[in-house]
Structures are given as structure tokens and as C-alpha cells.
Write a protein that holds these residues in place. Sequence first.
Motif, mmCIF file in Angstrom:
data_model
loop_
_atom_site.group_PDB
_atom_site.id
_atom_site.type_symbol
_atom_site.label_atom_id
_atom_site.label_comp_id
_atom_site.label_asym_id
_atom_site.label_seq_id
_atom_site.Cartn_x
_atom_site.Cartn_y
_atom_site.Cartn_z
ATOM 1 N N ASP A 74 0.822 -1.210 0.000
ATOM 2 C CA ASP A 74 0.000 0.000 0.000
ATOM 3 C C ASP A 74 0.855 1.259 0.000
ATOM 4 O O ASP A 74 0.532 2.251 -0.670
ATOM 5 C CB ASP A 74 -0.939 0.009 1.210
ATOM 6 C CG ASP A 74 -2.070 -1.004 1.087
ATOM 7 O OD1 ASP A 74 -2.295 -1.505 -0.032
ATOM 8 O OD2 ASP A 74 -2.724 -1.295 2.108
ATOM 9 N N VAL A 75 1.939 1.223 0.750
ATOM 10 C CA VAL A 75 2.854 2.365 0.755
ATOM 11 C C VAL A 75 3.452 2.565 -0.635
ATOM 12 O O VAL A 75 3.565 3.690 -1.125
ATOM 13 C CB VAL A 75 3.962 2.174 1.807
ATOM 14 C CG1 VAL A 75 5.065 3.216 1.629
ATOM 15 C CG2 VAL A 75 3.381 2.261 3.210
ATOM 16 N N GLY A 76 3.818 1.467 -1.279
ATOM 17 C CA GLY A 76 4.368 1.561 -2.632
ATOM 18 C C GLY A 76 3.373 2.165 -3.608
ATOM 19 O O GLY A 76 3.728 3.001 -4.449
ATOM 20 N N ILE A 77 2.107 1.746 -3.484
ATOM 21 C CA ILE A 77 1.064 2.313 -4.345
ATOM 22 C C ILE A 77 0.915 3.805 -4.091
ATOM 23 O O ILE A 77 0.815 4.606 -5.023
ATOM 24 C CB ILE A 77 -0.276 1.581 -4.104
ATOM 25 C CG1 ILE A 77 -0.189 0.144 -4.625
ATOM 26 C CG2 ILE A 77 -1.424 2.336 -4.767
ATOM 27 C CD1 ILE A 77 -1.370 -0.715 -4.253
ATOM 28 N N ALA A 78 0.914 4.179 -2.799
ATOM 29 C CA ALA A 78 0.775 5.594 -2.452
ATOM 30 C C ALA A 78 1.921 6.416 -3.036
ATOM 31 O O ALA A 78 1.711 7.527 -3.553
ATOM 32 C CB ALA A 78 0.721 5.757 -0.940
ATOM 33 N N VAL A 79 3.114 5.883 -2.984
ATOM 34 C CA VAL A 79 4.271 6.598 -3.534
ATOM 35 C C VAL A 79 4.135 6.752 -5.040
ATOM 36 O O VAL A 79 4.365 7.829 -5.605
ATOM 37 C CB VAL A 79 5.577 5.850 -3.172
ATOM 38 C CG1 VAL A 79 6.757 6.424 -3.951
ATOM 39 C CG2 VAL A 79 5.835 5.933 -1.671
ATOM 40 N N ARG A 80 3.740 5.666 -5.714
ATOM 41 C CA ARG A 80 3.595 5.731 -7.174
ATOM 42 C C ARG A 80 2.501 6.710 -7.583
ATOM 43 O O ARG A 80 2.648 7.453 -8.555
ATOM 44 C CB ARG A 80 3.304 4.333 -7.733
ATOM 45 C CG ARG A 80 4.497 3.381 -7.656
ATOM 46 C CD ARG A 80 4.274 2.154 -8.504
ATOM 47 N NE ARG A 80 3.148 1.356 -8.040
ATOM 48 C CZ ARG A 80 3.227 0.422 -7.095
ATOM 49 N NH1 ARG A 80 4.388 0.186 -6.500
ATOM 50 N NH2 ARG A 80 2.169 -0.276 -6.743
ATOM 51 N N VAL A 81 1.392 6.693 -6.837
ATOM 52 C CA VAL A 81 0.289 7.610 -7.144
ATOM 53 C C VAL A 81 0.728 9.055 -6.970
ATOM 54 O O VAL A 81 0.449 9.921 -7.808
ATOM 55 C CB VAL A 81 -0.940 7.302 -6.261
ATOM 56 C CG1 VAL A 81 -1.952 8.440 -6.316
ATOM 57 C CG2 VAL A 81 -1.588 5.997 -6.700
ATOM 58 N N ALA A 82 1.433 9.336 -5.862
ATOM 59 C CA ALA A 82 1.892 10.706 -5.610
ATOM 60 C C ALA A 82 2.854 11.163 -6.699
ATOM 61 O O ALA A 82 2.752 12.297 -7.196
ATOM 62 C CB ALA A 82 2.555 10.791 -4.242
ATOM 63 N N ARG A 83 3.786 10.304 -7.068
ATOM 64 C CA ARG A 83 4.744 10.678 -8.113
ATOM 65 C C ARG A 83 4.058 10.852 -9.458
ATOM 66 O O ARG A 83 4.381 11.779 -10.213
ATOM 67 C CB ARG A 83 5.848 9.624 -8.199
ATOM 68 C CG ARG A 83 6.796 9.660 -7.001
ATOM 69 C CD ARG A 83 7.781 8.521 -7.036
ATOM 70 N NE ARG A 83 8.740 8.632 -5.930
ATOM 71 C CZ ARG A 83 9.568 7.659 -5.570
ATOM 72 N NH1 ARG A 83 9.551 6.501 -6.235
ATOM 73 N NH2 ARG A 83 10.400 7.825 -4.559
ATOM 74 N N ALA A 84 3.084 9.960 -9.753
ATOM 75 C CA ALA A 84 2.351 10.085 -11.015
ATOM 76 C C ALA A 84 1.544 11.379 -11.041
ATOM 77 O O ALA A 84 1.474 12.062 -12.068
ATOM 78 C CB ALA A 84 1.422 8.882 -11.211
ATOM 79 N N ALA A 85 0.930 11.712 -9.899
ATOM 80 C CA ALA A 85 0.164 12.954 -9.828
ATOM 81 C C ALA A 85 1.071 14.158 -10.020
ATOM 82 O O ALA A 85 0.701 15.136 -10.677
ATOM 83 C CB ALA A 85 -0.565 13.052 -8.486
#
Length: 324
Positions: A74-85
Motif C-alpha cells: 500500500d505504501v508503494g502504491i501511495a508513492v507511485r500515485v503521488a509521483r504520477a500525480a
Amino acid sequence: MELRHLTAFLAVAEELHFGRAARRLQMAQPPLSQQIRQLEKELGVQLFERNTRSVRLTSAGQAFLRPVRTVLEDVGIAVRVARAAGRGEYGRVTVGFAGASSHEALPRLTRAVRAAHPGIELVLEGQTYANAALTRVVEGKLDVGFVRLPVTHPGLETRVIYEEELLCALPSDHRLTQRTRIPVEALAEEPFVGFPANAGSSLRDLMAATCERAGFTPRMTQEAPDSHTILALVAAGVGVTLTLTSCQHIQQTGLVYRPLAGDPIRLRAALAWRRDNPSAALRAVLAVAETALPTPVLSPSASSASSGLGGLGGLGGLGGPAEP
């Protein structure tokens, strides 16, 4: 408890060897062992059974493993989402448009955005005409709108995506269909069909101004909310209308299109957005639009359509979405 403790636990649990786990984490073995001891102390349980020859998970360690994996995923997903945003690859972009004349441009844009940035959701708001669309962009209620130029509001940016021409639509049995080009003044006694006066349609405004320049006020006998219905009414013999070349794909029995006599009245359709809109997703969509909807070679006479019409549009210019 810190993420580094969970990361250390997961590495050891999967490797079952402190040396290999340390190399995987690119750290020395003693700090890794220390982190595991700190984690066990905080939890109050032993996670590993270890000796000089082997490392095994205890029952507590086995129970702990699955939720740790979930947390770190979940942390990895959150990081990817933030970077993608941050790169504009994730988020929502609201787009104002209206029917017939956006039938080519809008699908090209939506397909291109979906292919380039699947994390961006385009929220499409149809039946958003001219002045209303422009106002909604200015107010921040839309991120981007399909508009017609000129747009003079100082807070907006625009880019032309296509150019089109005003023409006449007639019932197929109308006497004027015998002409190859229709003088606007020949329509002075005709009943007209068009958009409602309060719809915010730039085409409604342009049709009125064009007729007034020819010396008459168009006699509106019926109104409809979209080009498909307007042209169906023309085909049924209810009246005539002025429309745009982008609507010529609407072909119905009983409907005939004719160009207007005299110099062509050309209009430029554009995308409009607020200059100060901070959305990275919007910037990504606009970048995709540069390729999906490139600016065409423009006619030097296109601006003539708006000469004398500056007072017709809201916010200082004649502007609106791709549906006229």
C-alpha cells in the motif's frame, strides 16, 4: 515502529538469512540485526528463531508477515500515485463540450489521454455551450473547454484546434436549393430554427449578427438544444438555419447544405483553460492534446467572422465549446 523496521523484517523473512537480507537492502548486517531486535522489543514477541546455522520465522513472525506485505504494498502504491500525480499522470480533469461539432475532436482527445495516462480521469460535461462554458472555465468549475475565438479574458490561455465555416442548412425541397451559394439576404423572409436564446450558444449569436449585417433579424420559429435536433427540424421543413461545416456529418433525408455567398465566414475552435490552474493532470492532458488535436494551418481571413461581434460573447469575446 517505522517503515524501515517493516522493510527489514520483510527482507529477512523472505531471505531467511541476515547476510542476504542485508545485501538486498544495501546495508551492513549489524544495523539490520539491530532493527529486527528493536521491532521485536516494540511488539513484545520474537519474530525469528535464529542460530549460527539457520533463521526461521516463529508463529508470531508468520502471522506478522502477510499484513506487513500488505502495508508495504500500500505504501508503494501511495508513492507511485503521488509521483504520477506530480507528473500529471493521475487525477481528474473536467472538460466542457457540446454535441455535434465535437464528434471528432473529443473522441480523439479522450482516446489519446487514456492511452498516454490511464491514471487520469476525464470528466466530460456535455451540453456546455459558448458563454456558459467560458464562464465555468473562468470560475474554475471546468478545467478546460472547447471554445470559439475570440476569447479575450486575461486569465485564460487558448490554443486553436480547428477552423470551420458558416453555411446554410435547408429543407431539400426548398426553392433556394437550386442555388449553389446562398446570399444571406435571401433568407430574410424565412422561418429559422436555432438554439435557445438563453443556451449561451455562440452559433445563435453569430447567426443573429450575420443576418443583422444583411439587413434583417432572423424570425425564430422553433428552438432546440442541439445541432442534431435543429437539423432534423430543418429536414422536416420547419425552417432554415445557419450552421457550421463541422456539423455536415449529420446527414438526414430532406436536409441540404449550401455554402453562403460572398466571403467565407470562418471561425476558429480552440481549447481554453485558466492560466493559473495548478493541476498537473491538466498540463498532461494539454500536452497530449498538442498531438491528438494539433493546431491546423489557419486561414488569414478566419478572424473576419468575429469582426463587429465582440459584444456578443460573454467575458469580452465570442467564445464557447466545440458545439456551436
